[in-house]
Structures are given as structure tokens and as C-alpha cells.
Design an enzyme around this catalytic site. Structure first.
Site, PDB file in Angstrom:
ATOM      1  N   ARG A 134      36.300  62.817  13.414  1.00 38.05           N
ATOM      2  CA  ARG A 134      34.607  62.912  13.635  1.00 38.05           C
ATOM      3  C   ARG A 134      33.865  62.552  11.574  1.00 38.05           C
ATOM      4  NH1 ARG A 134      33.361  66.551  17.572  1.00 38.05           N
ATOM      5  NH2 ARG A 134      31.138  65.770  17.169  1.00 38.05           N
ATOM      6  N   HIS A 139      51.214  43.479  21.881  1.00 36.29           N
ATOM      7  CA  HIS A 139      50.468  43.011  22.704  1.00 36.29           C
ATOM      8  C   HIS A 139      49.287  43.683  22.580  1.00 36.29           C
ATOM      9  CE1 HIS A 139      48.880  43.487  27.322  1.00 36.29           C
ATOM     10  NE2 HIS A 139      48.380  44.393  27.118  1.00 36.29           N
ATOM     11  N   ASP A 158      46.329  39.518  23.852  1.00 34.92           N
ATOM     12  CA  ASP A 158      47.436  39.338  24.724  1.00 34.92           C
ATOM     13  C   ASP A 158      48.659  39.295  24.221  1.00 34.92           C
ATOM     14  OD1 ASP A 158      47.548  40.141  27.586  1.00 34.92           O
ATOM     15  OD2 ASP A 158      49.610  39.353  27.278  1.00 34.92           O
ATOM     16  N   LYS A 212      41.146  45.749  26.588  1.00 31.67           N
ATOM     17  CA  LYS A 212      40.901  45.068  25.548  1.00 31.67           C
ATOM     18  C   LYS A 212      40.512  43.587  25.427  1.00 31.67           C
ATOM     19  CE  LYS A 212      45.192  45.236  25.566  1.00 31.67           C
ATOM     20  NZ  LYS A 212      45.511  46.237  26.428  1.00 31.67           N
TER      21      LYS A 212
END
Lengths: 88, 336
Positions: B257, B152, B191, B173
Site C-alpha cells: 500500500r 516464462h 514468453d 502478460k
């Protein structure tokens, strides 16, 4: 985590209207809801996904619910499947 | 993020009927026997040239593979007299062979067709050379018999990098995918994305045949990206290169980071770079995705910004002078 296999019982199968209703029902709940059929793993809160299944009468789908309110969600959605999407 | 092993499916075999229907136009293959034995199963992606079994050496005969009769096999059979030919063919037709493919536009001898029909073994013919046909067919069989995983998410080609966006339902998304399409990138699937393992270490993704490039947007409904944005906005398949998980900013979650400690996630035993991206106000996920794609490309072409900076710092530390200088020696007369 609740898992249950259900069968599509109405003549028209899992078409657009029931797909939309399932998604609407599932979106009320916090738990994750997936449908599994023929190797497809579908998020039950997405309309395109549920329609992708194009599940015909007699086909079997494994529903899985995972999260805090899984029991309530499972009850309502499985009931909707068993009622033949109110088309019987 | 976890990949659930039970969402991986794998075909153990395909029927000769499916095989023939899939390759007849693509690889110019014709049926030369009667339509018999179409229910036979192909289980192996490799093909076999049965030269030695035809000559009578049957040890280690890979009969369960598709048997390719090239120039050599056909010439050998033609050089035999009729009774020898029948004997030779009967020996191998006794085995449970899925089908035969005769290459280089060779024609089967009459006894060959008769015997194949009698044993219900389908015979196909191709104009391609054996080498080319073996290459094409084994690639096709490899694809068909490979494990598949349905996921998905939204799968987009960003500057040629296959990026899969995953995350909870409703996190945005599809919106990110749409935004990327607007900026000239190409949607592969929204999807439901199906990934197939291709060779070792490559995952190819595509949508389902039913939905293709349709997309649902909350508040609008279903749209068709292809009709709306045209053919430039879509593609059918793409290699998976980066997975981006979108999540609501979580204080307890750790986010990368420096980029030195890049994470990967194992998808069907292939390690795929994986980034967890927090969603916070003022953060433009689309632009960040583009930058990630460019950074991935830079790394791929040998430049890793984090590594370069790390090396510079190490050098500076080793130098005697600890003074931090401006990046330019002195300002010239340019006061703009």
C-alpha cells in the site's frame, strides 16, 4: 508433482502442429505443465514457448506436471508424445 | 513466486572452436597456426600473460587460461637465440594450454608456429593491443561461462526500466506487453526470456534466437512485433530491474500500500525489486506499469515519494499545532 523424461520419436520432430496440439491439451487442465530441455524452462501452455524448443527426433525433454489434475494431464500428454504426435 | 534453481544452467567450458568462431569477426582475430586443437576447452574467464613461465619460472603457472602474447613476450622470445627460444616455448607447450593469442599484430616466429602445430595448440593473432584484447575476451568469456536462467514471462523496456511480467498462463502478460509497445515502449522478449548474470549484481535478459520478437495472442495467433510495429518497438537485450507478478485479485494475498516496505526476490543471488499486482476490473495494468517504471526512476535518482510523505507526517506530529491546513494559505482572486 509428476516428472517424466520422454523422447521425441517422430521424424519431423516437435514442429508447429504438435506444438499447438500439446498446448491445446495442456490448457484443458488446471495443473501447471512445464517442459525442460537444454536449460530452457518452458511453460507448456504457451505455443511460442513449446515451439522454441525446436526438439528434433531423438531429443529428450523432461515434462513436469504440478497441480490437482496432474495425473490426468500427464497421462494424456505423455501418451501423445509416445504416439509420435500421431505421425507414425 | 519461486525461482527454481534447477532452471539455472551454466556452461563449464567452451571449445576453442566455438571461441574462435564467436570472436573472429567481433574482435578481428585470425588463425595463425594450422587448424589444430580446436577441441580444447576453455574453462576460465581470465586470461594470462606467460612472461614468467617463458623465462622458466613455472610455479603458479595458470596454464588452463587463454595465453596472451603481447609485445613484451614476443620481444623476449625474439631476443633469445633459436635454441633458447625453442626450449622456452617447449616448457610451456608441455602444459595443457587451450590456445595462444598474439596481440598488437605481432607475428609468431617460425619455430613458434611449428611447435604449436606439433603440440596441437592453436595460435591466433589480433591487431588489438593486449589491454584491449584482454578486456574484450574476458568480457566475452565471462558472458559465456555465466549462469543462465530461463523464465516464462514478458520482458519489456518501459522508459528504460527493464520490467519482467510473470504470472500464470493466460493471465494477460503478452497483452500487457503489447499494450506497452503500443504506447512506445520496447519489447525485449515474450514468453521465453533467458537471463544471464553479468558481473556481480546485474542480470541481462534477452529472447531466444529462434523466436526473437514473436508473440502469441489468444484469439489472434502468432504476430511478429518487429514487422508490425517496426524497429522502435523492440530491443535485443535489457538489464532486469523490476519483476511484476500478475495474479487474479486474491482476498488473502497482501498487496503493497505505501511502498515503504518494498519487496525483493533473489534471482541467481541478485536481489530484484518485486511487486505483486492484482488484476481487477477497471485496473489499467499498462498505465500502472508505466507509473511503476517512473517511480523506480525517481527512487533511483533519489526521490522516494513514500519516504517524503513519511518525513512530513513525522514533522507534523512533532509540531505543536495539530491543525490540518489546506495546501494553499488562502485562495487568491481566481475563481475559475
Amino acid at each position: 508433482m509428476i516428472e517424466q523424461k520422454i523422447k521425441i520419436v517422430n521424424n519431423a520432430g516437435l514442429h508447429t502442429r504438435p506444438a499447438a496440439t500439446i498446448v491445446k491439451l495442456a490448457s484443458k487442465y488446471k495443473c501447471e505443465f512445464f517442459l525442460n530441455k537444454d536449460g530452457l524452462h518452458i511453460n507448456g501452455k504457451s505455443i511460442i514457448g513449446v515451439m522454441t524448443l525446436a526438439a528434433e527426433k531423438g531429443s529428450e525433454i523432461v515434462l513436469s506436471f504440478d497441480g490437482d489434475d496432474e495425473e490426468l494431464a500427464a497421462k494424456e500428454i505423455i501418451d501423445y508424445f509416445n504416439r509420435g504426435f500421431d505421425e507414425m | 513466486m519461486k525461482i527454481d534453481e534447477k532452471n539455472i544452467t551454466k556452461k563449464n567450458s567452451i571449445t576453442v572452436e566455438f571461441f574462435y568462431n564467436s570472436i573472429k569477426e567481433r574482435f578481428k582475430v585470425k588463425l595463425l597456426s594450422d587448424q589444430v586443437g580446436f577441441e580444447r576447452e576453455i574453462k576460465d574467464q581470465n586470461l594470462h600473460r606467460p612472461g614468467l613461465p617463458l623465462a622458466g619460472f613455472l610455479e603458479l603457472f595458470s596454464y588452463s587460461r587463454v595465453q596472451v602474447f603481447g609485445n613484451t613476450e614476443m620481444r623476449y622470445l625474439r631476443n633469445l637465440n633459436k635454441s633458447e627460444r625453442i626450449k622456452s616455448l617447449e616448457t610451456i607447450f608441455k602444459y595443457d594450454i587451450p590456445c595462444l593469442v598474439i596481440t598488437n599484430n605481432n607475428k609468431p616466429t617460425p619455430e613458434m608456429t611449428e611447435l604449436a602445430n606439433a603440440h596441437k595448440i592453436p595460435v591466433f593473432g589480433s591487431v588489438y593491443s593486449s589491454t584491449k584484447l584482454i578486456y574484450l575476451v574476458s568480457d566475452f568469456l565471462d558472458d559465456q561461462l555465466s549462469p543462465r536462467l530461463s523464465m516464462h514471462g514478458s520482458f519489456v523496456d518501459v522508459y528504460g526500466v527493464g520490467m519482467l511480467f510473470v504470472g500464470k498462463s493466460g493471465i494477460g502478460k503478452s497483452e500487457v506487453a503489447l499494450d506497452l509497445v503500443e504506447r512506445g515502449h520496447r519489447l525485449v522478449a515474450d514468453d521465453v526470456v533467458i537471463f544471464t548474470k553479468k558481473g556481480e549484481g546485474i542480470l541481462m535478459g534477452s529472447g531466444t534466437d529462434l523466436v526473437k520478437h514473436f508473440m502469441e495472442l489468444r484469439g489472434i495467433g502468432i504476430i511478429d512485433v518487429r514487422s508490425m510495429f517496426g524497429v522502435r518497438a523492440i530491443r535485443y537485450q535489457k538489464r532486469l530491474e523490476v519483476i511484476i507478478e500478475l495474479e487474479i485479485w486474491n482476498e488473502n494475498s497482501e498487496y503493497t500500500r505505501t511502498g515503504l516496505d518494498s519487496q525483493t526476490i533473489s534471482v541467481m543471488d541478485v536481489e530484484i525489486p518485486y511487486v505483486k499486482l492484482p488484476i481487477i476490473p477497471g485496473k489499467n495494468i499498462t498505465v500502472i506499469s508505466e507509473v511503476m517504471a517512473l517511480n523506480y526512476l525517481l527512487k533511483h535518482y533519489g526521490y522516494d515519494a513514500a519516504m517524503v510523505l513519511q518525513d512530513r507526517i513525522t514533522m507534523k506530529i512533532q509540531q505543536k499545532s495539530k491543525e490540518i491546513n489546506r495546501s494553499i494559505d488562502y485562495f487568491e482572486h481566481d475563481f475559475e
